[in-house]
Design an enzyme around this catalytic site. Structure first.
Site, PDB file in Angstrom:
ATOM      1  CB  SER A 119      -7.890  15.732   6.403  1.00 31.77           C
ATOM      2  OG  SER A 119      -7.801  16.875   7.448  1.00 31.77           O
ATOM      3  CG  HIS A 140      -5.522  11.240   8.261  1.00 31.65           C
ATOM      4  ND1 HIS A 140      -6.736  10.772   7.609  1.00 31.65           N
ATOM      5  CD2 HIS A 140      -6.244  12.517   8.551  1.00 31.65           C
ATOM      6  CE1 HIS A 140      -7.591  11.638   7.505  1.00 31.65           C
ATOM      7  NE2 HIS A 140      -7.405  12.601   8.093  1.00 31.65           N
ATOM      8  CD  GLU A 152      -6.425   7.197   5.875  1.00 25.70           C
ATOM      9  OE1 GLU A 152      -6.964   6.732   4.752  1.00 25.70           O
ATOM     10  OE2 GLU A 152      -6.602   8.505   6.008  1.00 25.70           O
ATOM     11  CG  ASN A 190     -11.305  12.015   4.542  1.00 24.46           C
ATOM     12  OD1 ASN A 190     -12.284  11.581   5.356  1.00 24.46           O
ATOM     13  ND2 ASN A 190     -10.654  12.910   5.248  1.00 24.46           N
TER      14      ASN A 190
HETATM   15  N1  LIG Z   1     -11.380  17.829  12.658  1.00 20.39           N
HETATM   16  C1  LIG Z   1     -10.976  16.607  12.031  1.00 20.39           C
HETATM   17  O1  LIG Z   1     -12.155  15.640  11.934  1.00 20.39           O
HETATM   18  C2  LIG Z   1      -9.837  16.130  11.507  1.00 20.39           C
HETATM   19  C3  LIG Z   1      -9.475  14.859  11.235  1.00 20.39           C
HETATM   20  C4  LIG Z   1      -8.235  14.250  10.812  1.00 20.39           C
HETATM   21  C5  LIG Z   1      -7.295  15.428  10.601  1.00 20.39           C
HETATM   22  N2  LIG Z   1      -7.643  16.824  10.703  1.00 20.39           N
HETATM   23  C6  LIG Z   1      -6.362  17.646  10.531  1.00 20.39           C
HETATM   24  O2  LIG Z   1      -5.838  18.164  11.800  1.00 20.39           O
HETATM   25  C7  LIG Z   1      -5.494  19.430  11.816  1.00 20.39           C
HETATM   26  C8  LIG Z   1      -6.041  20.176  12.951  1.00 20.39           C
HETATM   27  O3  LIG Z   1      -7.471  20.181  12.825  1.00 20.39           O
HETATM   28  P1  LIG Z   1      -8.452  20.481  14.150  1.00 20.39           P
HETATM   29  O4  LIG Z   1      -9.722  19.888  13.657  1.00 20.39           O
HETATM   30  O5  LIG Z   1      -7.907  19.788  15.270  1.00 20.39           O
HETATM   31  O6  LIG Z   1      -8.662  22.027  14.027  1.00 20.39           O
HETATM   32  P2  LIG Z   1      -8.612  23.020  15.288  1.00 20.39           P
HETATM   33  O7  LIG Z   1      -9.116  24.488  14.612  1.00 20.39           O
HETATM   34  O8  LIG Z   1      -9.478  22.517  16.438  1.00 20.39           O
HETATM   35  O9  LIG Z   1      -7.243  23.107  16.108  1.00 20.39           O
HETATM   36  C9  LIG Z   1      -6.059  23.713  15.157  1.00 20.39           C
HETATM   37  C10 LIG Z   1      -5.271  24.441  16.369  1.00 20.39           C
HETATM   38  O10 LIG Z   1      -3.884  24.764  15.814  1.00 20.39           O
HETATM   39  C11 LIG Z   1      -3.721  26.007  16.504  1.00 20.39           C
HETATM   40  N3  LIG Z   1      -2.726  26.632  15.784  1.00 20.39           N
HETATM   41  C12 LIG Z   1      -2.997  27.626  14.998  1.00 20.39           C
HETATM   42  N4  LIG Z   1      -1.801  28.466  14.514  1.00 20.39           N
HETATM   43  C13 LIG Z   1      -0.760  27.864  15.348  1.00 20.39           C
HETATM   44  C14 LIG Z   1       0.779  28.239  15.334  1.00 20.39           C
HETATM   45  N5  LIG Z   1       1.146  29.056  14.529  1.00 20.39           N
HETATM   46  N6  LIG Z   1       1.190  27.487  16.277  1.00 20.39           N
HETATM   47  C15 LIG Z   1       0.695  26.485  17.248  1.00 20.39           C
HETATM   48  N7  LIG Z   1      -0.700  26.190  17.219  1.00 20.39           N
HETATM   49  C16 LIG Z   1      -1.252  26.905  16.194  1.00 20.39           C
HETATM   50  C17 LIG Z   1      -5.081  26.688  17.023  1.00 20.39           C
HETATM   51  O11 LIG Z   1      -4.979  27.852  17.939  1.00 20.39           O
HETATM   52  C18 LIG Z   1      -6.026  25.719  17.201  1.00 20.39           C
HETATM   53  O12 LIG Z   1      -6.013  25.316  18.450  1.00 20.39           O
HETATM   54  C19 LIG Z   1      -5.650  19.953  10.266  1.00 20.39           C
HETATM   55  O13 LIG Z   1      -4.626  19.901   9.524  1.00 20.39           O
HETATM   56  C20 LIG Z   1      -6.809  18.881   9.975  1.00 20.39           C
HETATM   57  O14 LIG Z   1      -7.150  19.038   8.669  1.00 20.39           O
HETATM   58  C21 LIG Z   1      -8.805  17.221  11.359  1.00 20.39           C
END
Ligand SMILES: NC(=O)c1ccc[n+]([C@@H]2O[C@H](COP(=O)([O-])OP(=O)(O)OC[C@H]3O[C@@H](n4cnc5c(N)ncnc54)[C@H](O)[C@@H]3O)[C@@H](O)[C@H]2O)c1
Length: 291
Positions: A119, A140, A152, A190
């Site tokens: 993000s 995104h 995006e 954002n």
């Molecule tokens: N939450 C939101 O609203 C949102 C929106 C758009 C984008 N994002 C982006 O999406 C990405 C994930 O966010 P999220 O909210 O799903 O986070 P989250 O914490 O729910 O999930 C992240 C996952 O990554 C896994 N992980 C960590 N290290 C790892 C590895 N070495 N190998 C494989 N898996 C691994 C974790 O175990 C976890 O299940 C981030 O880059 C975030 O910025 C989030």
């Protein structure tokens, strides 16, 4: 560039949603994370969300098990050699993402695309860590992925045309709409949304209005579906602060200065819905303003 076999790395909130929409669209999906417990939770969440969609008539009940069967949960990146595209959606941690790209470089076939769901981190900088920046792109997704219409699409400086076209084709096939964003801090949504939320917090901080007045004003005066403070609690105040810091540092403009009250709430551990308290207190049946 035809994409049929996809891996989603990271089965958290976003990765689960991405695997969900890909499987419904008929893609063959490998879903990868650190252990089987996380993966079991993810598949259970996907099944629950698909059932919710079926109850609303958006998909057929009969489609659910077929879609779930198209998702193969795995631990470790070794088995991803046949994937046309890997969508990385692990924690928002640049060092972690880079380490994953380096490992992927040793297993992926030539020409395979890597997309990041970051993000806030620069797509160009992440691309440089892969050694194949031309096959790297930002996709995104919005949260919750099965519900939100937008993706995006962000090209790094070296992303080639076939990779960009393949990304647009994928967004279309999953029934979503792409908006192209240049690779600048926080992209489009954002960049606009978070300064508005930050301004709402300043409005509270300066005593212009209380929590209820600010949210009511924006719901009824600007026709927003929810008030900005309610939305901040939904997103998570730590996430809101992190995006403002990326804008403040990345664009070096004081207009993005995070509101001190937002910082204070995060320091207090009042992060919104997920911790039971933010601008509202969610610990009783009806949310009430915290202060
Ligand atoms: N939450 C939101 O609203 C949102 C929106 C758009 C984008 N994002 C982006 O999406 C990405 C994930 O966010 P999220 O909210 O799903 O986070 P989250 O914490 O729910 O999930 C992240 C996952 O990554 C896994 N992980 C960590 N290290 C790892 C590895 N070495 N190998 C494989 N898996 C691994 C974790 O175990 C976890 O299940 C981030 O880059 C975030 O910025 C989030």
């Amino acid at each position: 560039m035809s994409i049929e076999r996809i891996a989603v790395v990271g089965a958290g909130q976003m990765g689960s949603g991405i695997a969900h929409v890909l499987a419904i669209a008929g893609y063959d999906v490998v879903l990868e994370d650190l252990n089987t417990e996380i993966l079991d939770k993810s598949i259970a969440l996907i099944r629950k969300n698909m059932a919710r969609q079926a109850a609303r008539g958006l998909i057929q009940d009969a489609d659910i098990e077929a879609a779930i069967a198209r998702i193969k949960p795995v631990v470790g990146l070794d088995g991803l050699g046949d994937r046309d595209l890997v969508i990385e959606s692990v924690f928002e941690d640049e060092a972690l993402k880079r380490a994953i790209y380096q490992e992927l470089g040793t297993v992926l076939k030539p020409g395979a695309i890597i997309a990041t769901n970051t993000s806030s981190i620069s797509v160009t900088r992440l691309a440089a860590a892969t050694g194949h920046a031309e096959h790297f792109i930002g996709l995104h997704f919005m949260n919750p992925v099965p519900v939100m219409q937008l993706v995006e699409v962000i090209r790094g400086i070296a992303t080639d045309d076939p990779t960009y076209q393949a990304a647009l084709d994928l967004v279309k096939r999953i029934g979503k709409t792409a908006a192209y964003a240049e690779d600048f801090p926080a992209f489009i949504v954002n960049r606009i949304l978070l300064p508005m939320i930050n301004e709402a917090v300043y409005t509270l901080y300066e005593g212009v209005g209380n929590v209820e007045a600010i949210d009511t004003a924006m719901r009824l005066g600007a026709n927003h579906p929810m008030g900005p403070l309610q939305l901040a609690d939904f997103i998570g105040l730590d996430t809101c602060l992190a995006v403002m810091q990326v804008l403040y540092e990345g664009l070096a403009d004081s207009k993005y200065r995070p509101c001190p009250l937002l910082v204070k709430y995060v320091e207090a551990g009042w992060l919104g819905r997920k911790t039971g308290r933010g601008f509202y207190d969610y610990r009783s049946d009806h949310p009430v303003p915290t202060r």
